[in-house]
Design a protein around this motif. Structure first.
Motif, PDB file in Angstrom:
ATOM      1  N   MET A   1      56.077  16.480   3.784  1.00 22.27           N
ATOM      2  CA  MET A   1      56.931  16.433   4.943  1.00 22.27           C
ATOM      3  C   MET A   1      57.882  17.626   4.882  1.00 22.27           C
ATOM      4  O   MET A   1      58.370  17.989   3.833  1.00 22.27           O
ATOM      5  N   VAL A   2      58.129  18.210   6.027  1.00 20.52           N
ATOM      6  CA  VAL A   2      59.068  19.315   6.154  1.00 20.52           C
ATOM      7  C   VAL A   2      60.127  18.908   7.165  1.00 20.52           C
ATOM      8  O   VAL A   2      59.814  18.426   8.245  1.00 20.52           O
ATOM      9  N   ASP A   3      61.388  19.065   6.800  1.00 15.29           N
ATOM     10  CA  ASP A   3      62.485  18.740   7.714  1.00 15.29           C
ATOM     11  C   ASP A   3      62.991  20.018   8.360  1.00 15.29           C
ATOM     12  O   ASP A   3      63.037  21.072   7.736  1.00 15.29           O
ATOM     13  N   SER A   4      63.383  19.904   9.611  1.00 15.53           N
ATOM     14  CA  SER A   4      63.960  21.024  10.329  1.00 15.53           C
ATOM     15  C   SER A   4      65.051  20.491  11.240  1.00 15.53           C
ATOM     16  O   SER A   4      64.977  19.360  11.706  1.00 15.53           O
ATOM     17  N   ILE A   5      66.071  21.301  11.466  1.00 15.23           N
ATOM     18  CA  ILE A   5      67.149  20.911  12.367  1.00 15.23           C
ATOM     19  C   ILE A   5      67.092  21.820  13.585  1.00 15.23           C
ATOM     20  O   ILE A   5      66.903  23.035  13.463  1.00 15.23           O
ATOM     21  N   PHE A   6      67.233  21.225  14.755  1.00 13.72           N
ATOM     22  CA  PHE A   6      67.171  21.949  16.017  1.00 13.72           C
ATOM     23  C   PHE A   6      68.412  21.587  16.816  1.00 13.72           C
ATOM     24  O   PHE A   6      68.791  20.428  16.882  1.00 13.72           O
ATOM     25  N   SER A   7      69.051  22.582  17.396  1.00 12.99           N
ATOM     26  CA  SER A   7      70.229  22.312  18.207  1.00 12.99           C
ATOM     27  C   SER A   7      70.212  23.217  19.425  1.00 12.99           C
ATOM     28  O   SER A   7      69.995  24.423  19.307  1.00 12.99           O
ATOM     29  N   SER A   8      70.422  22.620  20.584  1.00 20.83           N
ATOM     30  CA  SER A   8      70.451  23.378  21.826  1.00 20.83           C
ATOM     31  C   SER A   8      71.462  22.728  22.753  1.00 20.83           C
ATOM     32  O   SER A   8      71.408  21.532  22.986  1.00 20.83           O
ATOM     33  N   GLU A   9      72.412  23.515  23.264  1.00 20.64           N
ATOM     34  CA  GLU A   9      73.409  22.972  24.178  1.00 20.64           C
ATOM     35  C   GLU A   9      72.957  23.200  25.611  1.00 20.64           C
ATOM     36  O   GLU A   9      72.637  24.318  26.006  1.00 20.64           O
ATOM     37  N   ILE A  10      72.893  22.109  26.379  1.00 20.55           N
ATOM     38  CA  ILE A  10      72.403  22.157  27.751  1.00 20.55           C
ATOM     39  C   ILE A  10      73.430  21.505  28.670  1.00 20.55           C
ATOM     40  O   ILE A  10      73.855  20.378  28.437  1.00 20.55           O
ATOM     41  N   THR A  11      73.832  22.213  29.695  1.00 15.44           N
ATOM     42  CA  THR A  11      74.796  21.704  30.661  1.00 15.44           C
ATOM     43  C   THR A  11      74.146  20.623  31.528  1.00 15.44           C
ATOM     44  O   THR A  11      72.964  20.719  31.866  1.00 15.44           O
ATOM     45  N   ALA A  12      74.913  19.605  31.897  1.00 15.44           N
ATOM     46  CA  ALA A  12      74.404  18.513  32.737  1.00 15.44           C
ATOM     47  C   ALA A  12      73.740  19.072  33.992  1.00 15.44           C
ATOM     48  O   ALA A  12      74.260  19.976  34.639  1.00 15.44           O
ATOM     49  N   GLY A  13      72.555  18.547  34.302  1.00 15.37           N
ATOM     50  CA  GLY A  13      71.829  18.968  35.492  1.00 15.37           C
ATOM     51  C   GLY A  13      70.994  20.221  35.290  1.00 15.37           C
ATOM     52  O   GLY A  13      70.308  20.663  36.205  1.00 15.37           O
ATOM     53  N   LYS A  14      71.021  20.809  34.101  1.00 14.22           N
ATOM     54  CA  LYS A  14      70.262  22.030  33.807  1.00 14.22           C
ATOM     55  C   LYS A  14      69.145  21.707  32.832  1.00 14.22           C
ATOM     56  O   LYS A  14      69.019  20.593  32.330  1.00 14.22           O
ATOM     57  N   HIS A  15      68.319  22.692  32.524  1.00 17.86           N
ATOM     58  CA  HIS A  15      67.264  22.528  31.532  1.00 17.86           C
ATOM     59  C   HIS A  15      67.225  23.770  30.654  1.00 17.86           C
ATOM     60  O   HIS A  15      67.837  24.786  30.979  1.00 17.86           O
ATOM     61  N   ALA A  16      66.526  23.672  29.553  1.00 21.46           N
ATOM     62  CA  ALA A  16      66.433  24.798  28.629  1.00 21.46           C
ATOM     63  C   ALA A  16      65.057  24.824  27.990  1.00 21.46           C
ATOM     64  O   ALA A  16      64.403  23.792  27.849  1.00 21.46           O
ATOM     65  N   ILE A  17      64.635  25.999  27.625  1.00 19.44           N
ATOM     66  CA  ILE A  17      63.420  26.190  26.825  1.00 19.44           C
ATOM     67  C   ILE A  17      63.900  26.810  25.522  1.00 19.44           C
ATOM     68  O   ILE A  17      64.598  27.820  25.517  1.00 19.44           O
ATOM     69  N   ASP A  18      63.566  26.185  24.409  1.00 23.66           N
ATOM     70  CA  ASP A  18      64.063  26.636  23.116  1.00 23.66           C
ATOM     71  C   ASP A  18      62.954  26.505  22.086  1.00 23.66           C
ATOM     72  O   ASP A  18      61.828  26.134  22.430  1.00 23.66           O
ATOM     73  N   SER A  19      63.232  26.789  20.847  1.00 20.66           N
ATOM     74  CA  SER A  19      62.208  26.716  19.806  1.00 20.66           C
ATOM     75  C   SER A  19      62.757  26.066  18.545  1.00 20.66           C
ATOM     76  O   SER A  19      63.964  26.015  18.331  1.00 20.66           O
ATOM     77  N   ILE A  20      61.853  25.564  17.726  1.00 19.72           N
ATOM     78  CA  ILE A  20      62.172  24.994  16.428  1.00 19.72           C
ATOM     79  C   ILE A  20      61.578  25.924  15.383  1.00 19.72           C
ATOM     80  O   ILE A  20      60.424  26.334  15.505  1.00 19.72           O
ATOM     81  N   THR A  21      62.347  26.240  14.358  1.00 13.40           N
ATOM     82  CA  THR A  21      61.883  27.136  13.304  1.00 13.40           C
ATOM     83  C   THR A  21      61.586  26.342  12.039  1.00 13.40           C
ATOM     84  O   THR A  21      62.393  25.501  11.627  1.00 13.40           O
ATOM     85  N   PHE A  22      60.443  26.608  11.436  1.00  7.22           N
ATOM     86  CA  PHE A  22      60.069  26.016  10.161  1.00  7.22           C
ATOM     87  C   PHE A  22      60.018  27.145   9.135  1.00  7.22           C
ATOM     88  O   PHE A  22      59.434  28.188   9.394  1.00  7.22           O
ATOM     89  N   MET A  23      60.638  26.936   7.990  1.00  4.03           N
ATOM     90  CA  MET A  23      60.648  27.940   6.932  1.00  4.03           C
ATOM     91  C   MET A  23      59.269  28.014   6.277  1.00  4.03           C
ATOM     92  O   MET A  23      58.713  26.986   5.873  1.00  4.03           O
ATOM     93  N   SER A  24      58.715  29.217   6.188  1.00  5.27           N
ATOM     94  CA  SER A  24      57.383  29.376   5.589  1.00  5.27           C
ATOM     95  C   SER A  24      57.377  28.903   4.141  1.00  5.27           C
ATOM     96  O   SER A  24      56.383  28.357   3.662  1.00  5.27           O
ATOM     97  N   SER A  25      58.491  29.073   3.426  1.00  7.06           N
ATOM     98  CA  SER A  25      58.555  28.622   2.031  1.00  7.06           C
ATOM     99  C   SER A  25      58.402  27.102   1.939  1.00  7.06           C
ATOM    100  O   SER A  25      57.741  26.595   1.016  1.00  7.06           O
TER     101      SER A  25
END
Length: 64
Positions: A1-25
């Motif tokens: 199992m690999v854990d990753s943390i993702f955080s994206s701030e989105i204003t009410a009524g809006k949308h976002a396209i973002d990404s999650i990064t996984f460390m190759s190590s």
């Protein structure tokens, strides 16, 4: 199992396209060469008050 943390701030009524990064190590340490599926959940909160808005059930994404 690999854990990753993702955080994206989105204003009410809006949308976002973002990404999650996984460390190759971490992938290498866990013997992962190819990602076939990902299971994740979301903790949604108000960034000013830190009040929880919603916690989702796990969502599975399959890549084929």
């Amino acid at each position: 199992m690999v854990d990753s943390i993702f955080s994206s701030e989105i204003t009410a009524g809006k949308h976002a396209i973002d990404s999650i990064t996984f460390m190759s190590s971490e992938l290498e340490e866990n013997g992962i060469d190819t990602i076939e599926s990902i299971e994740l959940s979301f903790h949604i909160f108000d960034t000013e008050s830190w009040d929880t808005i919603a916690d989702t059930a796990p969502v599975t994404i399959n890549f084929s």
